[in-house]
Design a protein around this motif. Structure first.
Motif, mmCIF file in Angstrom:
data_model
loop_
_atom_site.group_PDB
_atom_site.id
_atom_site.type_symbol
_atom_site.label_atom_id
_atom_site.label_comp_id
_atom_site.label_asym_id
_atom_site.label_seq_id
_atom_site.Cartn_x
_atom_site.Cartn_y
_atom_site.Cartn_z
ATOM 1 N N GLY A 54 -22.892 10.213 19.846
ATOM 2 C CA GLY A 54 -24.231 9.784 20.466
ATOM 3 C C GLY A 54 -25.027 8.880 19.909
ATOM 4 O O GLY A 54 -25.825 8.137 20.760
ATOM 5 N N LEU A 55 -24.448 8.041 18.848
ATOM 6 C CA LEU A 55 -24.670 6.776 18.342
ATOM 7 C C LEU A 55 -24.029 6.077 18.530
ATOM 8 O O LEU A 55 -24.245 4.959 17.735
ATOM 9 N N ALA A 56 -23.164 5.921 19.336
ATOM 10 C CA ALA A 56 -21.444 5.174 19.295
ATOM 11 C C ALA A 56 -22.238 3.318 19.965
ATOM 12 O O ALA A 56 -21.131 2.589 19.474
ATOM 13 N N THR A 57 -23.168 3.743 21.020
ATOM 14 C CA THR A 57 -23.797 2.138 20.790
ATOM 15 C C THR A 57 -23.914 1.196 19.508
ATOM 16 O O THR A 57 -23.713 0.752 20.044
ATOM 17 N N ALA A 58 -24.336 1.918 18.187
ATOM 18 C CA ALA A 58 -24.555 1.097 16.509
ATOM 19 C C ALA A 58 -22.069 0.362 16.794
ATOM 20 O O ALA A 58 -22.870 -0.530 16.012
ATOM 21 N N ILE A 59 -21.575 1.155 16.982
ATOM 22 C CA ILE A 59 -20.108 0.059 16.969
ATOM 23 C C ILE A 59 -20.190 -0.994 16.907
ATOM 24 O O ILE A 59 -19.597 -1.548 16.270
ATOM 25 N N PRO A 60 -20.430 -1.759 18.449
ATOM 26 C CA PRO A 60 -20.556 -2.698 19.270
ATOM 27 C C PRO A 60 -21.524 -3.407 17.711
ATOM 28 O O PRO A 60 -21.835 -4.814 17.717
ATOM 29 N N LEU A 61 -22.787 -2.952 17.871
ATOM 30 C CA LEU A 61 -23.803 -3.353 17.391
ATOM 31 C C LEU A 61 -23.033 -4.155 15.924
ATOM 32 O O LEU A 61 -23.416 -5.424 15.260
ATOM 33 N N ALA A 62 -22.881 -2.637 15.263
ATOM 34 C CA ALA A 62 -22.172 -3.586 13.759
ATOM 35 C C ALA A 62 -21.393 -4.294 12.966
ATOM 36 O O ALA A 62 -21.047 -5.377 12.446
ATOM 37 N N ARG A 63 -20.470 -4.581 14.674
ATOM 38 C CA ARG A 63 -18.896 -5.630 14.751
ATOM 39 C C ARG A 63 -19.626 -6.687 15.251
ATOM 40 O O ARG A 63 -19.259 -7.818 14.467
ATOM 41 N N GLU A 64 -20.948 -6.759 15.635
ATOM 42 C CA GLU A 64 -21.909 -8.307 16.230
ATOM 43 C C GLU A 64 -21.812 -9.147 15.207
ATOM 44 O O GLU A 64 -21.991 -9.819 14.704
ATOM 45 N N LEU A 65 -22.684 -7.516 14.023
ATOM 46 C CA LEU A 65 -23.789 -8.028 13.377
ATOM 47 C C LEU A 65 -22.380 -8.469 11.726
ATOM 48 O O LEU A 65 -23.065 -9.057 10.718
ATOM 49 N N ASN A 66 -21.964 -7.696 12.101
ATOM 50 C CA ASN A 66 -20.584 -7.779 10.599
ATOM 51 C C ASN A 66 -18.733 -7.872 11.293
ATOM 52 O O ASN A 66 -18.416 -6.544 11.626
ATOM 53 N N PRO A 67 -18.765 -8.951 11.575
ATOM 54 C CA PRO A 67 -17.214 -8.860 12.027
ATOM 55 C C PRO A 67 -16.316 -8.469 11.471
ATOM 56 O O PRO A 67 -15.084 -7.986 11.718
ATOM 57 N N ASP A 68 -16.170 -8.189 9.952
ATOM 58 C CA ASP A 68 -15.093 -7.555 9.307
ATOM 59 C C ASP A 68 -15.726 -6.895 9.026
ATOM 60 O O ASP A 68 -14.521 -6.015 8.212
ATOM 61 N N VAL A 69 -16.388 -6.084 9.573
ATOM 62 C CA VAL A 69 -16.349 -4.311 8.988
ATOM 63 C C VAL A 69 -15.741 -3.735 9.138
ATOM 64 O O VAL A 69 -15.671 -3.710 10.004
ATOM 65 N N ARG A 70 -15.022 -2.765 8.510
ATOM 66 C CA ARG A 70 -14.338 -1.663 8.726
ATOM 67 C C ARG A 70 -15.274 -0.805 9.325
ATOM 68 O O ARG A 70 -16.128 -0.060 8.691
ATOM 69 N N VAL A 71 -15.233 0.131 10.240
ATOM 70 C CA VAL A 71 -15.629 1.207 11.816
ATOM 71 C C VAL A 71 -14.703 2.453 11.359
ATOM 72 O O VAL A 71 -13.346 2.626 11.371
ATOM 73 N N VAL A 72 -15.391 3.501 10.791
ATOM 74 C CA VAL A 72 -14.771 5.082 11.138
ATOM 75 C C VAL A 72 -15.605 5.699 11.399
ATOM 76 O O VAL A 72 -16.895 6.009 11.111
#
Length: 106
Positions: A54-72
């Motif tokens: 339900g919080l999946a919109t945070a994935i592109p936001l996290a990548r925008e703020l930190n392009p190198d972050v690994r997402v799980v």
């Protein structure tokens, strides 16, 4: 990895398992909106863990703020289609326990 941000309730306890592996864990409050991610210092994180689709919109936001972050995504639920283009490692808690996942991620 040494710093992680978790978004979601984390019912399986992955955050605690990561801490046991020596990872510094911060939690994105609320809906993990941009301000919530910034408050959790996503820009410094090596890992972003989503435990609630339900919080999946945070994935592109996290990548925008930190392009190198690994997402799980550590959830039994399927991710929405709009995050399909994002590089996300999806893990089902029913198949992999939090200790095993934390060991692999740390």
């Amino acid at each position: 990895m040494s710093e992680a941000v978790i978004a979601g309730t984390d019912p399986e306890g992955l955050g605690e398992a990561l801490v046991e592996q020596g990872v510094s864990v911060r939690r994105a409050a609320g809906t993990a909106a941009r301000d919530d991610l910034q408050d959790a210092a996503i820009v410094d994180a090596d890992l972003f863990v989503l435990t609630d689709v339900g919080l999946a919109t945070a994935i592109p936001l996290a990548r925008e703020l930190n392009p190198d972050v690994r997402v799980v995504a550590y959830t039994p639920d399927s991710l929405p289609e709009f995050v399909g283009g994002q590089e996300v490692v999806a893990m089902d808690p029913a198949l992999l326990g939090p200790e095993a996942v934390a060991e692999e991620l740390s």
